[in-house]
Design a protein around this motif. Structure first.
Motif, mmCIF file in Angstrom:
data_model
loop_
_atom_site.group_PDB
_atom_site.id
_atom_site.type_symbol
_atom_site.label_atom_id
_atom_site.label_comp_id
_atom_site.label_asym_id
_atom_site.label_seq_id
_atom_site.Cartn_x
_atom_site.Cartn_y
_atom_site.Cartn_z
ATOM 1 N N GLY A 400 -1.130 9.941 4.793
ATOM 2 C CA GLY A 400 -0.449 10.018 3.519
ATOM 3 C C GLY A 400 -0.852 8.912 2.569
ATOM 4 O O GLY A 400 -1.667 8.047 2.891
ATOM 5 N N PRO A 401 -0.261 8.908 1.352
ATOM 6 C CA PRO A 401 -0.690 7.980 0.307
ATOM 7 C C PRO A 401 -0.295 6.530 0.576
ATOM 8 O O PRO A 401 0.827 6.240 0.935
ATOM 9 N N ARG A 402 -1.285 5.644 0.424
ATOM 10 C CA ARG A 402 -1.121 4.194 0.524
ATOM 11 C C ARG A 402 -0.461 3.774 1.850
ATOM 12 O O ARG A 402 0.611 3.185 1.864
ATOM 13 N N PRO A 403 -1.101 4.073 2.973
ATOM 14 C CA PRO A 403 -0.501 3.676 4.260
ATOM 15 C C PRO A 403 -0.456 2.167 4.401
ATOM 16 O O PRO A 403 -1.382 1.457 4.028
ATOM 17 N N ARG A 404 0.637 1.688 4.941
ATOM 18 C CA ARG A 404 0.802 0.269 5.188
ATOM 19 C C ARG A 404 0.823 0.028 6.693
ATOM 20 O O ARG A 404 -0.195 -0.065 7.333
ATOM 21 N N ASN A 405 1.990 -0.064 7.279
ATOM 22 C CA ASN A 405 2.075 -0.370 8.704
ATOM 23 C C ASN A 405 1.726 0.847 9.550
ATOM 24 O O ASN A 405 1.883 2.001 9.124
ATOM 25 N N ILE A 406 1.289 0.568 10.776
ATOM 26 C CA ILE A 406 0.901 1.609 11.724
ATOM 27 C C ILE A 406 1.393 1.217 13.105
ATOM 28 O O ILE A 406 1.373 0.038 13.469
ATOM 29 N N VAL A 407 1.878 2.210 13.867
ATOM 30 C CA VAL A 407 2.336 1.962 15.237
ATOM 31 C C VAL A 407 1.775 3.043 16.151
ATOM 32 O O VAL A 407 1.511 4.174 15.728
#
Length: 961
Positions: A400-407
């Motif tokens: 999706g748009p402008r991903p920040r954190n990821i787990v």
């Protein structure tokens, strides 16, 4: 002769008295009693008269039992020829169902005499014992959740979380093990001082080895790493010796924790803005840390991560560097002697923001995933076990748009790691879910974009309802901007079903044609399940049919889901069987050529509605109706209408004909107080006739409630002195009213919710207790403040204790507030705190059992979105959707077994993959420990909780005590 005449006279007198009684039998008692709040849902309704009653009296023509949700109830009558008549419904009453019993003049005695006047009373069906707890879809935080850490901070076995990122404080919320989160109980604070001015990174772990989780916080502005030690209750405090560490006096960027020197104590590394030197601190196992030589990296870092990337058993350091045109990861291998050796930098997509590590190709070594806000993708780089990384066939996975954190976590139980990203673009409210194929590739989940709050940022995957499936927590940074917002600072909770999907624990949001101004609940298609009808300012009525499990959907074709031709500027809505055909109909008010009239739609019993034929004359009504009630005012068995007009300060009275339309009575309008905003009807003086009350708002004077008593013909008058016609409320300015027996004395009381009063005074909730004469008295605690800017109030027994509770909706910060009734007219705060986040700007609130579990749930239409919120009440265990079972191939193959489970120090393994390393992950997909292949695995020193132990392609869940 004299004796004869005397005897004749006496006999005549007795006959006359008997004739008088025969001419006017009267109701002596009823069961359930009038205004009962917990009437039995099964069993007969009983009416006891002063005379034996006829077969005519034991019929639906004489005794009408009407549900506000289902219309007239069908059932069986008994007792003809006796003083006590009984009625047994064909179907049990619904939990919390409002029921009205009307006894008409067709109820005759055995001698053929009719009641002197029709009579009416009401009661409410009982609810099952429940927690009275409404699970929160979006847990309010009052601060921006940029970073979050999850763990059991109060040692009750349930995952909790701490979140922060804006301001000096961190929010602490304790999990209930069912998917719900609440502030800690007093006196433990709901927020804790972060030790910094702008927390940028947050890690939770046991730094002083006291078995309680502590916090490590990196500050983005004050250049400090703060240590806060947990005491195992949910409270955190700074060590006596001071908890702040100041590396080089620079803004900090990135924080990672690991046992870098393998001494059994946790250490940390922290990045600095504009510096290619990374400070590292070794822990002493007591909450203290000592500085080590700086570690050189390729470029100033944005984020740090630690994992054993070369399979030598030592955690290595990785630093993410970001730029608008290029980004990379510096790799530094731990040599075990306090030094770190450089490996080639790993190029990733530009504008990288977050980094996470995990074995996504199941080769036993850690791989790299980073998010890119420039390309809206996740870069995947596979490790070869020596510290080098290469791109797979699909190196960038679109999200999706402008991903920040990821787990990372195995969210669909196939033994392969999957990922979720928080997409932080303005006005976005989704997270992306991608499922791993075990070879470094990813594909969209069954629901690839999961709706959460506005602008999600912080992110975690953890089993919050203890069903063995990873669940989703998303911290939302969006805030309110007038009527266009979706959510505020909050933490969204979504429960995993083990198949790659995440669902709302509180009840699914129901899409509508437009923002609803009014809503009603009833069985619109006669299937025994409650449905929803809502109406918009644009004149669109939306029908949503319930499935009996708390979910709602549009009716099947060809029945229209939305009726868009009702008319302009409706202000209120009421459901009822207007033409006595057994189907619910609805009525609202519309404006036609500057005149107001009723819009009447008849139901077909399948969820569809049709307007009255054009040949039926329109029914004129007062302008600016804002609330209306359908009830039988004159005892003829037809529903009549009361509607309050804010503009005129009057209540319109229209008498039903039983054909779907209304006529004007001799006195069609009743004056009340200034600007009535809400209306409620009931029998205030126990005369068997319907009375009404209006909540009146006055911007310049004190608010009030007008009391008007009915005479059983459709006429109304103020109560006789000394009972006041206007109950003054002081500073309170009411905007909604609800009736019920709050102190269990059989008399109707009222509760109002109010906005801020004169000079900023007043409260939110105000209670007055009825005397049974039409007058109302002030209880010991007459009012209290529970929530800002309430928009609606409802009464119902939400915890099943036989006492009415008060539930209010509030537009400010989109809340719902719950207060438990004590059965004496007082209210108490529930153990869970009584504050529940709901959708944007709720305009009203209704209570009904929409999931058929016996307790009352909450329905709230959104004033700032085209939807309504469902908040389910009670205990929640297990998954919301069916849990995915292992595939046939997996089921037939020997499965990895660990025992004992739960375990403390060591576990034994069966069916492990030969020669494959044993790797332990936490529920967030982070590697915690690695050992060579063998029959056992060492657990000593691990924080208690849920883990995943992997051997080759096999994995097993393990609980460490």
């Amino acid at each position: 002769m004299a004796l004869f005449y005397k005897s004749l006279f006496l006999m005549g007198g007795l006959l006359a008295a008997g004739a008088a009684r025969a001419q006017a039998p009267y109701l002596q008692s009823q069961l359930p009693r009038a205004n009962a709040v917990a009437a039995p849902r099964t069993g007969p309704l009983q009416l006891t008269f002063s005379e034996p009653m006829s077969a005519q009296a034991a019929s639906p023509d004489a005794v009408r039992v009407v549900s506000a949700w289902r219309g007239r109830l069908a059932g069986t009558f008994q007792g003809a020829g006796t003083p006590t008549l009984s009625f047994t419904p064909n179907q049990p009453l619904l939990a919390g169902e409002p029921v009205q019993v009307g006894i008409s003049t067709q109820a005759t005695s055995q001698a053929g005499a009719a009641l002197a006047a029709a009579s009416l009373y009401q009661f409410t069906a009982a609810t099952a014992p429940s927690t009275g707890r409404f699970l929160d879809e979006n847990v309010n935080l009052d601060l921006g959740p940029r970073y979050m850490a999850v763990g059991d901070i109060n040692n009750d076995g349930n995952p909790d979380f701490v979140a922060g990122g804006s301001g000096f404080e961190l929010a602490v919320r304790l999990g209930d093990g069912q998917g719900g989160f609440t502030p800690p109980p007093a006196p433990i604070p709901a927020t804790t001082y972060s030790g910094s001015t702008s927390p940028r990174n947050l890690v939770m772990a046991d730094f002083n080895q006291d078995k309680f989780l502590d916090l490590l916080i990196a500050d983005g502005s004050s250049s400090a790493v703060a240590v806060s030690l947990g005491d195992g209750t949910g409270r955190f405090k700074v060590p006596v010796s001071g908890g702040n560490i100041y590396p080089e006096g620079r803004e900090l960027r990135g924080l990672t924790v690991a046992d870098f020197n393998l001494d059994g104590n946790l250490d940390f590394a922290v990045g600095m803005n504009g510096s290619t030197q990374v400070p590292m601190y070794y822990g002493n196992g007591k909450g203290g840390f000592t500085a080590q030589p700086l570690i050189s990296i390729d470029s100033p870092p944005l984020e740090l991560a630690a994992a054993d990337v070369n399979a030598d058993g030592r955690p290595d350091l990785l630093a993410l560097t970001t730029g608008s045109t290029s980004s990379s990861v510096s790799v530094r291998l731990n040599n075990g002697a306090g030094g770190f050796t450089a490996r080639p930098a790993v190029a990733v997509a530009p504008d990288a923001y977050a980094i996470t590590l995990g074995d996504i190709d199941n080769n036993g070594t850690s791989d790299i995933l980073t998010t890119s806000g420039n390309t809206n993708s996740v870069s995947v780089r596979l490790g070869d076990g020596s510290g080098n990384f290469t791109a797979p066939a699909v190196p960038e996975v679109k999200v999706g748009p402008r991903p920040r954190n990821i787990v990372l976590a195995d969210i669909n139980r196939d033994g392969r790691l999957d990922f979720v990203t928080a997409n932080n673009q303005q006005n976005n409210n989704t997270v992306s879910v991608r499922l791993g194929n075990g070879a470094g590739g990813f594909s969209p989940a069954p629901v690839p974009e999961v709706t959460v709050g506005l602008q999600p940022y912080a992110l975690a995957l953890a089993d919050v309802n203890k069903d063995g499936q990873p669940d989703l927590l998303a911290g939302n940074m969006g805030i309110y901007y007038s009527s266009t917002t979706i959510s505020s600072y909050s933490m969204t909770v979504r429960l995993g079903d083990g198949a790659g999907r995440f669902v709302v624990p509180a009840g699914e949001t129901v899409p509508l044609a437009d923002a609803a101004i009014k809503m009603a609940v009833g069985d619109l298609n006669n299937d025994g399940r409650l449905d929803i009808l809502s109406i918009t300012m644009q004149g669109v009525a939306s029908v949503r049919l319930g499935d009996g499990k708390g979910r709602f959907a549009a009716p099947p074709a060809p029945t229209p889901a939305d009726i868009s031709s009702i008319g302009t500027y409706p202000g209120c809505l009421a459901l009822g069987d207007l033409n006595n055909d057994g189907n619910l109909d609805f009525v609202t008010n519309i404006t036609v050529q500057s005149a107001s009239r009723l819009a009447i739609y008849l139901g077909d019993g399948r969820g569809g509605f049709s307007p009255l034929p054009a040949s039926v004359p329109p029914v004129a009504i007062l302008f600016d109706l804002v609330d209306m009630v359908l009830t039988d005012l004159n005892g003829d068995g037809n529903l009549d209408l009361l509607g309050c007009s804010r503009n005129s300060g009057q209540v319109s009275v229209r008498l039903g004909t039983g054909t779907g339309t209304f006529t004007r009575p001799a006195v069609p309008e009743v004056p009340v107080g200034n600007a009535p905003l809400a209306l409620a009807a009931g029998d205030f003086n126990h005369d068997g006739k319907v009375d009404f009350a209006t909540a009146n708002y006055n911007e310049r004077l004190a608010g009030s409630v007008s009391i008007r008593l009915g005479d059983g013909t459709g006429r109304f008058a103020p109560p006789a002195a000394p009972a006041p016609a206007e109950v003054q409320l002081g500073e309170d300015q009411p905007n909604d009213i609800a009736l019920g027996d709050l102190n269990n004395d059989g008399k109707l009381d009222f509760v109002i919710c109010s906005v801020e009063g004169l000079n900023g005074g007043g409260t939110n909730i105000c209670i007055r207790l009825g005397t049974g004469t039409g007058a109302f008295t002030t209880p010991a605690v007459a009012s209290l403040r529970v929530v800002l800017d309430p928009s609606g109030v409802a009464l119902g027994d939400v915890n099943g204790d036989g006492n009415l509770d008060v539930v209010t909706s509030a537009t400010y910060r989109s809340r719902m507030a719950v207060r438990f009734g004590d059965g004496k007219g007082g209210l108490t705060v529930p153990p869970a705190g009584g504050q529940v986040g709901v959708g944007p700007s709720p305009s009203d609130i209704l209570l009904a059992d929409v999931d058929n579990d016996g307790d009352l749930d909450a329905l709230l239409p959104h004033g700032a979105a085209r939807s309504l919120s469902v908040r389910l009440n009670g205990l929640f265990t297990g998954t919301v959707l069916p849990v995915r079972q292992p595939t046939t191939a997996l089921a037939s193959a020997p499965q990895l077994v660990v025992y004992p489970n739960p375990a403390r120090q060591v576990v034994r393994l069966e069916h492990a993959t030969p020669h494959a390393p044993l790797v332990l992950f936490d529920v967030l997909g982070r590697e915690q420990r690695r050992q060579p292949a063998g029959p056992s695995f060492d657990l000593s020193g691990l924080t208690p909780g849920l883990y995943i132990l992997r051997s080759g392609t096999q994995s097993a869940q393990l609980i460490v005590e």
